[in-house]
Design an enzyme around this catalytic site. Sequence first.
Site, PDB file in Angstrom:
ATOM      1  N   CYS A  86       0.819  -1.108  -0.169  1.00  0.00           N
ATOM      2  CA  CYS A  86      -0.097  -0.197   0.109  1.00  0.00           C
ATOM      3  C   CYS A  86       0.839   1.186   0.027  1.00  0.00           C
ATOM      4  O   CYS A  86       1.533   1.499   1.136  1.00  0.00           O
ATOM      5  CB  CYS A  86      -0.874  -0.012   1.183  1.00  0.00           C
ATOM      6  SG  CYS A  86      -2.130   1.436   1.425  1.00  0.00           S
ATOM      7  N   GLY A  87       1.110   1.706  -0.935  1.00  0.00           N
ATOM      8  CA  GLY A  87       2.243   2.837  -1.369  1.00  0.00           C
ATOM      9  C   GLY A  87       1.726   4.034  -0.535  1.00  0.00           C
ATOM     10  O   GLY A  87       2.714   4.651   0.061  1.00  0.00           O
TER      11      GLY A  87
END
Length: 286
Positions: A86-87
């Site tokens: 999850c950037g």
Amino acid sequence: MTDTALSQIRATGLPFMKMHGLGNDFVVIDTRGPLAGLAIPPALALAIADRRKGIGFDQLALIAEDDQADAHLTFLNADGSGSATCGNATRCIAAHLLAERGTDRLRLRTERGLLAAERGGAGITRVNMGAPILDWAQIPLAEPVDVDALPIPGAPLATSMGNPHCTFFVDDVAAVDLDRFGPAHEHHPLFPQRTNVQVAQITGPDRIRMRVWERGAGVTLASGSSSCATAVAAARRGLTGRRVTLDLDGGTLVVDWRDDGVWMEGPTAHVCDGVITPAFIAEALG
């Protein structure tokens, strides 16, 4: 979940941080120290994710100790399913840990591997999300196809940044009914693990307008891994260079596909700290 950690949160509640990157919002739980070994059961994650009866989030992230990195991160989507990466949550947590440690650089471990993070100045946090995965079997896809032009109307591109992405280039992102278009492609049989769905419009030299439907979360205001996948897809198709600016519903990110990986940078926000009550946890867990 260890018995000790479970007993503790049942008795005293569960501390959390609320963060967001361009409106892509997260509940972050620090399981270092007394809560070591804590895992969040899907039932509790779903209860916390409820925006009317819980707190609400696109993803839930856990921070844990790691012997070979500054921290280990794990992620759950709003539907309780897991996500390898999850950037934007990684950037938010990186900003928190950089401030906590008083350093300019650190390394974070996710299911994606070791990711470098650093201060970018002026409130910006930068993370290297690793090299894109372009092999059909590793994305993964259900069968060998051309990942640069999938056999789906619109000829989207497939990319993995640790989680699968399907990117459509369109003339006008505002004309796409993402609430219908997103789930129809998230569950396309070509993607056995489902997929994130992006619609992207080239708006200028090395500039992209993008909207996103996230696997397990729905329409979100931004997505870091989706931004990386879209930038990589645009460069592969020859629509842009390898460094691009992406304008999302919640704001702007810059993605730079370098030899050492795909770097993403943008602002983060630490909104508040709180404690999920023992009564809420008991009701969620039964």
